[in-house]
Design an enzyme around this catalytic site. Structure first.
Site, mmCIF file in Angstrom:
data_model
loop_
_atom_site.group_PDB
_atom_site.id
_atom_site.type_symbol
_atom_site.label_atom_id
_atom_site.label_comp_id
_atom_site.label_asym_id
_atom_site.label_seq_id
_atom_site.Cartn_x
_atom_site.Cartn_y
_atom_site.Cartn_z
ATOM 1 N N THR A 90 6.386 -4.495 6.853
ATOM 2 C CA THR A 90 5.238 -3.655 7.449
ATOM 3 C C THR A 90 5.465 -2.221 7.806
ATOM 4 O O THR A 90 6.511 -2.008 8.298
ATOM 5 C CB THR A 90 4.596 -4.540 8.340
ATOM 6 N N HIS A 124 -6.003 -9.989 9.202
ATOM 7 C CA HIS A 124 -7.068 -9.224 7.971
ATOM 8 C C HIS A 124 -7.940 -10.224 7.212
ATOM 9 O O HIS A 124 -8.170 -9.546 6.190
ATOM 10 C CB HIS A 124 -6.254 -8.322 7.238
ATOM 11 N N CYS A 184 -24.784 -15.064 -4.547
ATOM 12 C CA CYS A 184 -24.978 -16.313 -4.328
ATOM 13 C C CYS A 184 -26.298 -16.982 -4.931
ATOM 14 O O CYS A 184 -27.120 -16.260 -5.318
ATOM 15 C CB CYS A 184 -25.260 -16.631 -2.732
ATOM 16 N N ASP A 234 -3.259 -12.645 1.088
ATOM 17 C CA ASP A 234 -3.139 -13.311 -0.155
ATOM 18 C C ASP A 234 -2.997 -14.633 -0.142
ATOM 19 O O ASP A 234 -2.541 -15.530 -1.108
ATOM 20 C CB ASP A 234 -1.940 -12.690 -0.963
ATOM 21 N N PHE A 272 0.760 -1.147 0.062
ATOM 22 C CA PHE A 272 -0.070 0.002 0.040
ATOM 23 C C PHE A 272 1.055 1.308 -0.049
ATOM 24 O O PHE A 272 0.646 2.233 -0.641
ATOM 25 C CB PHE A 272 -1.055 -0.138 1.254
ATOM 26 N N ARG A 273 1.934 1.393 0.720
ATOM 27 C CA ARG A 273 2.470 2.573 1.147
ATOM 28 C C ARG A 273 3.820 2.749 0.482
ATOM 29 O O ARG A 273 4.667 3.842 0.952
ATOM 30 C CB ARG A 273 2.575 2.732 2.506
#
Ligand code: CNA
Length: 241
Positions: free
Chosen positions: A190, A121, A150, A106, A35-36
């Site tokens: 991280t 997460h 569904c 992932d 992300f960063r």
């Protein structure tokens, strides 16, 4: 880096309850952007910032846009485990590592063979109907158009913790327990800015706190060893007895 690697190897040799705490940087060497970093998701331009598009309220209010973004930016069906994932699985098998605690979604630690993985997460590999709880594979979501439904008509929600949502309490408890009992904690890949996940590292009280990250983090100051390098390249050079 030679001296740091030797120190890391020594620490690993002396430990038998290592816990690895990782984030998106662990999978960048598998081709999944974080992300960063400068080339991460937060530096690309979207109609809304990523933390808005990945929030619970956005999911509720704009499900179509949520799923467009989700399919486009969070699903990497061809990604394979890299040297970091593989070494950690090897360390667990050798009885040196008690668990991986990850913020990643992932599934690459399990793909590499790790058994004990706390996914703070959630995972893109699991998806459930919000109405009848039937489970669906990632491919179903990937190949569906618009909002995935569904067979019962309910919306299928990825088992991923969105911003504004709480963490699963069993996962959190399990992660806390292994970190508290660890004789070495390796933090890697991280930025340590996403809470409450980042606060888990405070439960480690030992003297073998290692940080392997490309850029500086707020925990560098208190680490016993800091290595600013790609985590796959570092762990690849470690020998497991
Ligand atoms: P982040 O905030 O994007 O930080 C990543 C950190 O890793 C940065 O400090 C980078 O400098 C560093 N980094 C990048 N590549 C490497 C590398 N090869 N070796 C060492 N360090 C590297 O990511 P966080 O995990 O801290 O943020 C938490 C979010 C990101 C979680 O909620 C995840 O779900 C989410 N995320 C997950 C994935 C994934 O599952 N692969 C991908 C992108 C984002």
């Amino acid at each position: 880096m030679k001296k740091e690697l030797e120190e890391l190897q020594n620490m690993i040799d002396q430990s038998k309850r290592i816990v690895f705490f990782g984030g998106a940087g662990v999978s960048t060497e598998s081709g999944i952007p974080d992300f960063r970093s400068v080339d991460g998701l937060y530096h690309q331009k979207y109609k809304y910032p990523p933390e808005v598009m990945l929030s619970h309220s956005f999911y509720r209010q704009h499900p179509e846009e949520f799923f467009d973004f989700y399919r486009d930016k969070l699903l990497y069906p061809d990604a394979k485990p890299n040297a970091a994932h593989r070494k950690l699985a090897e360390m667990e098998k050798a009885g040196k590592l008690s668990a991986v605690v990850t913020q990643n979604i992932d599934g690459l630690h399990q793909a590499a063979g790790s058994q004990k993985v706390y996914e703070l997460h959630g995972s893109v590999l699991r998806n459930y109907c919000e109405r009848c709880h039937k489970s669906y594979e990632m491919d179903f979501i990937r190949k569906s158009k618009g909002v995935p439904h569904c067979s019962c008509g309910g919306t299928i929600k990825p088992d991923v913790v969105l911003y504004e949502e709480g963490l699963d309490s069993d996962t959190l408890d399990g992660a806390l327990t292994v970190i508290s009992a660890a004789d070495m904690l390796i933090i890697a890949g991280t930025s340590l800015v996403v809470y409450p996940a980042a606060s888990l590292i405070d439960y480690y009280r030992g003297h073998r706190l290692v940080l392997i990250n490309k850029s500086e983090t707020s925990a560098d100051r208190r680490a016993d060893l800091v290595i600013h390098a790609p985590v796959g390249e570092v762990l690849e050079q470690i020998h497991v007895e």
